[in-house]
Write an enzyme that holds these catalytic residues in place. Sequence first.
Site, mmCIF file in Angstrom:
data_model
loop_
_atom_site.group_PDB
_atom_site.id
_atom_site.type_symbol
_atom_site.label_atom_id
_atom_site.label_comp_id
_atom_site.label_asym_id
_atom_site.label_seq_id
_atom_site.Cartn_x
_atom_site.Cartn_y
_atom_site.Cartn_z
ATOM 1 N N ASP A 185 0.992 -1.285 -0.066
ATOM 2 C CA ASP A 185 0.195 -0.123 0.043
ATOM 3 C C ASP A 185 0.923 1.382 -0.154
ATOM 4 O OD1 ASP A 185 -2.501 1.169 -0.192
ATOM 5 O OD2 ASP A 185 -2.691 1.299 1.967
ATOM 6 N N TYR A 241 0.986 5.624 -0.263
ATOM 7 C CA TYR A 241 0.578 6.692 0.571
ATOM 8 C C TYR A 241 0.675 8.255 -0.316
ATOM 9 C CZ TYR A 241 0.875 9.744 4.923
ATOM 10 O OH TYR A 241 0.575 10.544 6.032
ATOM 11 N N HIS A 258 -4.231 14.117 0.859
ATOM 12 C CA HIS A 258 -4.336 13.059 2.134
ATOM 13 C C HIS A 258 -3.220 13.070 2.852
ATOM 14 C CE1 HIS A 258 -5.040 9.638 4.598
ATOM 15 N NE2 HIS A 258 -3.824 9.012 4.059
ATOM 16 N N ARG A 304 1.432 16.621 13.036
ATOM 17 C CA ARG A 304 2.692 17.261 13.143
ATOM 18 C C ARG A 304 2.508 18.886 12.863
ATOM 19 N NH1 ARG A 304 3.704 13.001 10.534
ATOM 20 N NH2 ARG A 304 3.472 13.894 8.584
ATOM 21 N N GLU A 340 -10.679 3.468 4.369
ATOM 22 C CA GLU A 340 -9.508 4.602 3.404
ATOM 23 C C GLU A 340 -10.017 4.115 2.124
ATOM 24 O OE1 GLU A 340 -5.476 3.574 4.361
ATOM 25 O OE2 GLU A 340 -5.606 5.298 6.176
ATOM 26 N N GLU A 344 -9.464 4.159 -1.669
ATOM 27 C CA GLU A 344 -8.340 3.782 -2.325
ATOM 28 C C GLU A 344 -8.547 3.091 -3.745
ATOM 29 O OE1 GLU A 344 -4.873 1.806 -0.362
ATOM 30 O OE2 GLU A 344 -5.296 2.974 1.466
ATOM 31 N N ASP A 391 -9.408 0.210 2.292
ATOM 32 C CA ASP A 391 -8.116 -0.196 3.360
ATOM 33 C C ASP A 391 -8.654 -0.026 4.562
ATOM 34 O OD1 ASP A 391 -5.886 -1.338 4.217
ATOM 35 O OD2 ASP A 391 -4.876 0.740 3.980
ATOM 36 N N ARG A 424 -7.618 3.140 13.943
ATOM 37 C CA ARG A 424 -6.994 4.097 13.877
ATOM 38 C C ARG A 424 -6.217 4.088 15.385
ATOM 39 N NH1 ARG A 424 -5.900 5.749 9.193
ATOM 40 N NH2 ARG A 424 -7.566 6.153 7.736
ATOM 41 N N GLN A 428 -3.606 1.584 15.355
ATOM 42 C CA GLN A 428 -2.301 1.920 14.773
ATOM 43 C C GLN A 428 -1.635 3.019 15.385
ATOM 44 O OE1 GLN A 428 -3.750 3.316 10.934
ATOM 45 N NE2 GLN A 428 -1.951 4.083 10.070
ATOM 46 N N TYR A 441 2.311 1.573 15.616
ATOM 47 C CA TYR A 441 3.086 1.889 14.288
ATOM 48 C C TYR A 441 4.529 2.321 14.582
ATOM 49 C CZ TYR A 441 2.938 6.930 13.881
ATOM 50 O OH TYR A 441 3.247 8.333 13.785
ATOM 51 N N LYS A 470 -4.012 -2.804 10.377
ATOM 52 C CA LYS A 470 -4.330 -2.905 8.950
ATOM 53 C C LYS A 470 -4.544 -4.360 8.442
ATOM 54 C CE LYS A 470 -3.465 1.440 7.550
ATOM 55 N NZ LYS A 470 -4.287 2.360 6.626
ATOM 56 N N THR A 473 -9.012 -5.918 4.167
ATOM 57 C CA THR A 473 -8.655 -5.034 2.965
ATOM 58 C C THR A 473 -9.744 -5.470 1.884
ATOM 59 O OG1 THR A 473 -6.482 -4.500 3.542
ATOM 60 C CG2 THR A 473 -7.010 -3.663 1.282
ATOM 61 N N THR A 522 -4.871 6.110 0.583
ATOM 62 C CA THR A 522 -5.964 7.144 0.784
ATOM 63 C C THR A 522 -6.115 8.051 -0.240
ATOM 64 O OG1 THR A 522 -6.103 6.682 3.000
ATOM 65 C CG2 THR A 522 -7.633 8.297 2.065
ATOM 66 N N GLU A 580 -9.916 11.901 8.416
ATOM 67 C CA GLU A 580 -10.012 13.410 7.848
ATOM 68 C C GLU A 580 -11.391 14.016 7.846
ATOM 69 O OE1 GLU A 580 -7.773 11.378 4.381
ATOM 70 O OE2 GLU A 580 -7.341 13.245 3.800
#
Lengths: 542, 542
Positions: free
Chosen positions: B143, B145, B150, B159, B219, B221, B254, B258, B261, B265, B274, B278, B377, B391
């Site tokens: 997968d 990104y 996104h 961040r 997600e 995708e 996907d 959350r 994760q 992660y 994950k 899927t 995503t 989101e």
Amino acid sequence: QQQLHPSMLTQSVTMSWIPVSADSHFPIQNIPFGIFSTKSLPSWPRVGVAIGEFVVDLTALHNAGLLDDLGFPSSILTESTLNSFMNLERKYWRAVRARIQDLLSASNTDTRLSSNEVLKARALVPVEDVVMHMPATIGDYTDFYSSREHATNVGIMFRGKDNALQPNWLHLPVGYHGRASSVVVSGSDVVRPNGQLQVDKDDASKGSTYGPCRLLDYELEMAFFVGGQANPLGRPLTMAEAEDRIFGVVVMNDWSARDIQAWEYVPLGPFTAKNFATSVSPWVVTLDALNDFRCATSAGEAQTNPEPLPYLQDPEYGRSSYNVRLEVQIQGPQDTTPSTVSVSNLKYMYWNFKQQLVHHSVTGCNMKAGDLLGTGTISGPTDDSLGSLLEGSWRGSREVPMANSTETPAMRKFLKDGDTVIMSGYAQGEGYRVGFGAVSGKVLAAGSTTKEAAAAAAKAAADATNAAGPRNLKLYSYWRSTSSWRVRLALALKGLSYEYAAIDLLPLVGNTTELIDAELRAKNPLDQVPLLEFTDAQTGET
Amino acid sequence: QQQLHPSMLTQSVTMSWIPVSADSHFPIQNIPFGIFSTKSLPSWPRVGVAIGEFVVDLTALHNAGLLDDLGFPSSILTESTLNSFMNLERKYWRAVRARIQDLLSASNTDTRLSSNEVLKARALVPVEDVVMHMPATIGDYTDFYSSREHATNVGIMFRGKDNALQPNWLHLPVGYHGRASSVVVSGSDVVRPNGQLQVDKDDASKGSTYGPCRLLDYELEMAFFVGGQANPLGRPLTMAEAEDRIFGVVVMNDWSARDIQAWEYVPLGPFTAKNFATSVSPWVVTLDALNDFRCATSAGEAQTNPEPLPYLQDPEYGRSSYNVRLEVQIQGPQDTTPSTVSVSNLKYMYWNFKQQLVHHSVTGCNMKAGDLLGTGTISGPTDDSLGSLLEGSWRGSREVPMANSTETPAMRKFLKDGDTVIMSGYAQGEGYRVGFGAVSGKVLAAGSTTKEAAAAAAKAAADATNAAGPRNLKLYSYWRSTSSWRVRLALALKGLSYEYAAIDLLPLVGNTTELIDAELRAKNPLDQVPLLEFTDAQTGET
């Protein structure tokens, strides 16, 4: 007893009628499974077990009926991978191992092999005549990060002593999904990868450049193959079920491109830095063979600080690791003798196999026979027991000595082109060893073509020719002919298309000599079908 | 023309003799490949293509010879997965699509199907009679990104605006290896996973607890299946080769936990958050079908700030995305109508398919037919085009409205038990659509048993019975009998073990009525072999 091979003349602790030396990895106590072929016919991979300096060909035992009555169709043991066998329940793995031990036992439990010279000649293949293949088609490959000593070392390097372990590390076996297609068997060459490298290691904003990996490393790992029937998606495995879902164990080298990894891995983990090659030893050692070597991990008898969540608690934690000595050697391009650069042990694992498997499925992931789960780098507490050059050279700040090398100076920070990395492992019993053999791989310069790639290119060219269309195949056939039917079956199985020429044989059957089809007689004066015609030659009924 | 189905009475832009409505996803311009079976015989999966409200059974076309002379053995199109077909070169995918278009064309290019009522009845299966299966056995699943919108959204959330994109993001398509075994086809239920959750989201040192995921998300995708012959390990793919190595595209959900994760992660990426499920749409749309919908990405005609490294530069960048409208709907447990919660587009991808594939192989990774590569995503720039609830709800700080829901209030932050998530996509042509159909999945409460799991448990029980040993099978056989030989072949193929009873038929052949084996005659008065005996009944030569 017949002397089968000169290597057997060495002193041996033999419980098998096949002499096995005391330092052999493959005594009768082991009986690891693998996929082999012979050098004279490398394209026929099949199941074998290792005993001393021989491979026992299970197809030969099956054909002789020596694997009958084990409760499952023993034709599974003639396949080209171990997947079907792995997919059975553990009791069948045990039954096969016990049967083979009976057949090989010096105490003459079952003499059907030992007393049959013809069968012995057929079933016992000297290791020097053998080519090893991947033991299984790997469905999914996962790598963990479960050695506390290793995680602590790496953590200190990148985050300092106080934050060495991430907050989650003691609560779950950290792991990530890896690439299954690039797992290769011992002996496969490894091309130094090209990839993206950070231009300035202290300033990521300067971007990246493309070039050969400069910090090529190995990772000393073990890995286990999942066995047994898959749990359905959505139904996690429990600790009580876990051990029966582990088929067996190999030694693994998880080749790593440290500089590529450093640039790419934020925030989703290692990707191209790992997926260029992972090498495994060819013989899969069952947990039953390791049972006498159970031990506590280096964390002690129990995990208490913190205690794992209930689903991860292993009541047998204090005896669920295995005392397996692991060794890493490097042989430089000019060296004739490899140098040992590290001696570690499987027991340096905070999370054991069962915990890794159970955690992998905690959210419901379906774990299938043939999946491969790696331990992560296994490092011990001392400088001579580190499982990677990253740690050995402490991120390139010191050198790892190569005692047997003729180089001046004889040392490594990271791997050089032409280096061969050899990892091996065994558990030491009294007078015998249960071993894994070795996993080795040679580093080729960036951009090199491996022998496997060259062979693949040749095969691709041949396949392209074959797939290009009907190879001018023409089958003269009569619909009632069972012999013709068999040729049609074979053509269908091989996916070959052909022109079909219908012949009516009835006049021939009635002893009439009148020829129905002049074309057939011209090609086969016997008037017989099937006749399969192709460009270069003709094949009759043979 | 014969009216085949009531649904065809709708107004249609028909270029096929099969009427297809203007809003159908499957006009003659599409011809997507999939694996289907019928509800009356669900255990016979085989290749089909979608056209309007029908599935064309390629096994029926193959048997009728309508797929002959395409340059490859068309029996490949009767298999139970698309892997062999995907493994061919692109020219063969094109040849099959063109042949099927000829057969379905209203301009009567090839009337062998349209004029054959018997074959039409056999080959055209109404969609309501069809069960769809996974299109391929996935070797490896990866997968990416790659949507800048996104990645920026998620980056701002975690961040802040100034460091939203990590330094590597504009230099390479960030990706990670995922779990292949848990990729399921549309319609499969998804059990809310249990897993490890951080006790205090602001203080990781407080550790974790076990429980059901509270922040279950989708997600949006797309994903493509790799096709063509694998590059050998160590030999990266080039940009020039990339497009021919892409078989076709699906829509993918996907599913993501959350909260699990967030805890797990660091530092190696998403794992159990994950790998529980899927979901993919069942019809694989070829790049050729999408060719008329090429467009630039939302990044514009070229990537200039920064320019990618040469190996990642796509001279066709400005026309290497596709204008595919993507929609996400949620249907609450009590709702009769789903609510659209997002409309996005494939063009919101900074890195295109070819760049993803080339980068995946940059260090030499071997890319195989049947591998699945997800986009990550796909989010657009506006609040109504976001590809995840993470989101949409901006990390749970706002609600996503569900316009058609009868709930009060009708909104979601994350998914609830009983929610069905439906994703679909199409490219809009003039008077027709090239579409992907839908991928849907319903969320079951944590700990639920899916219908697939229940079926698997039933099958496992049956298999255990079958595998428990020789099912008291006994074959009366004569070594020269080809009929007996065929039964032995079938038993071997099925992996069934059996007792072998050798019969000498020669006295019978010589018209002697003397019975060689009284046991055989007792069971088969015809004195014929093969006779296969099992516990419940006897089967003679039929």
